[in-house]
Design an enzyme around this catalytic site. Structure first.
Site, PDB file in Angstrom:
ATOM      1  N   ARG A  55      78.207  27.193 -33.656  1.00  0.00           N
ATOM      2  CA  ARG A  55      77.070  26.738 -34.457  1.00  0.00           C
ATOM      3  C   ARG A  55      76.189  27.918 -34.877  1.00  0.00           C
ATOM      4  O   ARG A  55      75.747  28.013 -36.020  1.00  0.00           O
ATOM      5  CB  ARG A  55      76.271  25.703 -33.664  1.00  0.00           C
ATOM      6  CG  ARG A  55      75.317  24.891 -34.520  1.00  0.00           C
ATOM      7  CD  ARG A  55      74.908  23.594 -33.846  1.00  0.00           C
ATOM      8  NE  ARG A  55      73.712  23.738 -33.033  1.00  0.00           N
ATOM      9  CZ  ARG A  55      73.636  23.458 -31.736  1.00  0.00           C
ATOM     10  NH1 ARG A  55      74.710  23.037 -31.085  1.00  0.00           N
ATOM     11  NH2 ARG A  55      72.515  23.601 -31.074  1.00  0.00           N
TER      12      ARG A  55
ATOM     13  N   ARG B 105      77.141  18.099 -22.206  1.00  0.00           N
ATOM     14  CA  ARG B 105      77.588  17.447 -23.444  1.00  0.00           C
ATOM     15  C   ARG B 105      78.390  18.460 -24.258  1.00  0.00           C
ATOM     16  O   ARG B 105      78.151  19.662 -24.166  1.00  0.00           O
ATOM     17  CB  ARG B 105      76.384  16.991 -24.280  1.00  0.00           C
ATOM     18  CG  ARG B 105      75.558  15.897 -23.648  1.00  0.00           C
ATOM     19  CD  ARG B 105      74.454  15.461 -24.584  1.00  0.00           C
ATOM     20  NE  ARG B 105      73.998  16.561 -25.446  1.00  0.00           N
ATOM     21  CZ  ARG B 105      73.148  16.416 -26.443  1.00  0.00           C
ATOM     22  NH1 ARG B 105      72.641  15.246 -26.718  1.00  0.00           N
ATOM     23  NH2 ARG B 105      72.766  17.451 -27.177  1.00  0.00           N
TER      24      ARG B 105
ATOM     25  N   LYS C 294      61.709  27.129 -34.422  1.00  0.00           N
ATOM     26  CA  LYS C 294      61.259  26.874 -35.800  1.00  0.00           C
ATOM     27  C   LYS C 294      60.409  25.599 -35.896  1.00  0.00           C
ATOM     28  O   LYS C 294      59.363  25.574 -36.529  1.00  0.00           O
ATOM     29  CB  LYS C 294      62.502  26.771 -36.692  1.00  0.00           C
ATOM     30  CG  LYS C 294      62.267  26.850 -38.160  1.00  0.00           C
ATOM     31  CD  LYS C 294      63.563  27.215 -38.888  1.00  0.00           C
ATOM     32  CE  LYS C 294      64.711  26.274 -38.573  1.00  0.00           C
ATOM     33  NZ  LYS C 294      64.785  25.111 -39.469  1.00  0.00           N
TER      34      LYS C 294
ATOM     35  N   ARG D 166      69.912  25.742 -47.091  1.00  0.00           N
ATOM     36  CA  ARG D 166      70.848  26.076 -46.015  1.00  0.00           C
ATOM     37  C   ARG D 166      71.965  27.008 -46.488  1.00  0.00           C
ATOM     38  O   ARG D 166      72.697  27.557 -45.680  1.00  0.00           O
ATOM     39  CB  ARG D 166      71.489  24.804 -45.447  1.00  0.00           C
ATOM     40  CG  ARG D 166      70.551  23.983 -44.579  1.00  0.00           C
ATOM     41  CD  ARG D 166      71.278  22.844 -43.909  1.00  0.00           C
ATOM     42  NE  ARG D 166      70.374  21.937 -43.221  1.00  0.00           N
ATOM     43  CZ  ARG D 166      69.897  22.123 -42.006  1.00  0.00           C
ATOM     44  NH1 ARG D 166      70.248  23.198 -41.331  1.00  0.00           N
ATOM     45  NH2 ARG D 166      69.091  21.238 -41.446  1.00  0.00           N
TER      46      ARG D 166
ATOM     47  N   ARG E  95      71.939  23.684 -20.860  1.00  0.00           N
ATOM     48  CA  ARG E  95      71.535  22.318 -20.506  1.00  0.00           C
ATOM     49  C   ARG E  95      72.648  21.607 -19.727  1.00  0.00           C
ATOM     50  O   ARG E  95      73.803  21.597 -20.148  1.00  0.00           O
ATOM     51  CB  ARG E  95      71.192  21.525 -21.762  1.00  0.00           C
ATOM     52  CG  ARG E  95      70.664  20.128 -21.431  1.00  0.00           C
ATOM     53  CD  ARG E  95      69.860  19.543 -22.542  1.00  0.00           C
ATOM     54  NE  ARG E  95      70.618  19.456 -23.788  1.00  0.00           N
ATOM     55  CZ  ARG E  95      70.138  18.866 -24.888  1.00  0.00           C
ATOM     56  NH1 ARG E  95      68.925  18.372 -24.891  1.00  0.00           N
ATOM     57  NH2 ARG E  95      70.863  18.816 -25.980  1.00  0.00           N
TER      58      ARG E  95
END
Length: 212
Positions: A167, A156, A13, A89, A128
């Protein structure tokens, strides 16, 4: 041109928003930039937002909506139009935006919805890894280290598959009613995001050129 861009985290985005702004010369209105500007300029809503943020609290919807309204009321919007990025949102914020636009005599002309399969986003966002000694960042699939040994790398918390999936699930649950709200108004243009960045933009450009 007054636009809204939507897409799940990792759908590209931000990249496409930058290309739209550059090509069509519209004001890029991202939630983060708006908040920072309102607080730096000490607008009424900015001061209010700061009072929540400084206490580590979430900024309530009415303050967020107020900051959006302050920004959309500025002079440059009449001249260039806008690209809203990161707002609304929730469906409640979408209804508030309808009200804001009506009060400011502005009209939303299109919603660019970048569609990417959530499974491929999960792979993209949770791949990642970071080298323990050097802090260098790699990706298990797209940029793997030459001499990969699992014990030499860590992830992480935000990059772990279970965190990323949560998420994405939250974003899907919040985003679907918003998309349907705008689809009912005939404003949504679905763009296939699982292709080269330039091909994605070529599709967006085609849609926006027809809107002008």
């Amino acid at each position: 041109m007054n636009l809204l861009i939507m897409g799940l985290p990792g759908a590209g985005k931000g990249t496409q928003a930058a290309k739209i702004v550059e090509t069509f010369n519209v004001a890029h209105i991202s939630t983060g930039d708006m908040f920072r500007a309102a607080m730096a300029n000490e607008t009424e809503m900015g001061i209010l937002a700061k009072s929540y943020i400084s206490k580590g609290e979430l900024v309530p919807d009415d303050v967020t909506n107020g900051i959006v309204k302050e920004r959309l009321a500025q002079e440059d919007i009449k001249e260039t139009g806008f690209l809203l990025d990161g707002f609304p949102r929730t469906i409640e914020q979408a209804h508030a935006l309808d009200q804001i636009l009506s009060e400011l005599d502005l009209e939303l002309e299109g919603v660019i919805n970048i569609e990417v399969n959530p499974d491929s986003l999960l792979e993209r966002l949770s791949g990642r890894i970071i080298h323990k000694e050097t802090g260098e960042t790699f990706h298990k699939v797209f940029n793997p280290p030459i001499d990969y040994k699992e014990e030499d790398y860590y992830q992480r918390e935000d990059d772990k598959p279970e965190t990323v999936k949560r998420r994405l699930d939250v974003n899907i649950a919040q985003g679907e009613p918003i998309i349907e709200h705008y689809r009912a108004k005939g404003l949504v243009h679905d763009i296939q995001g699982n292709q080269d960045i330039n091909d994605v933009f070529a599709d967006i450009k085609k849609v926006l050129t027809n809107l002008k």
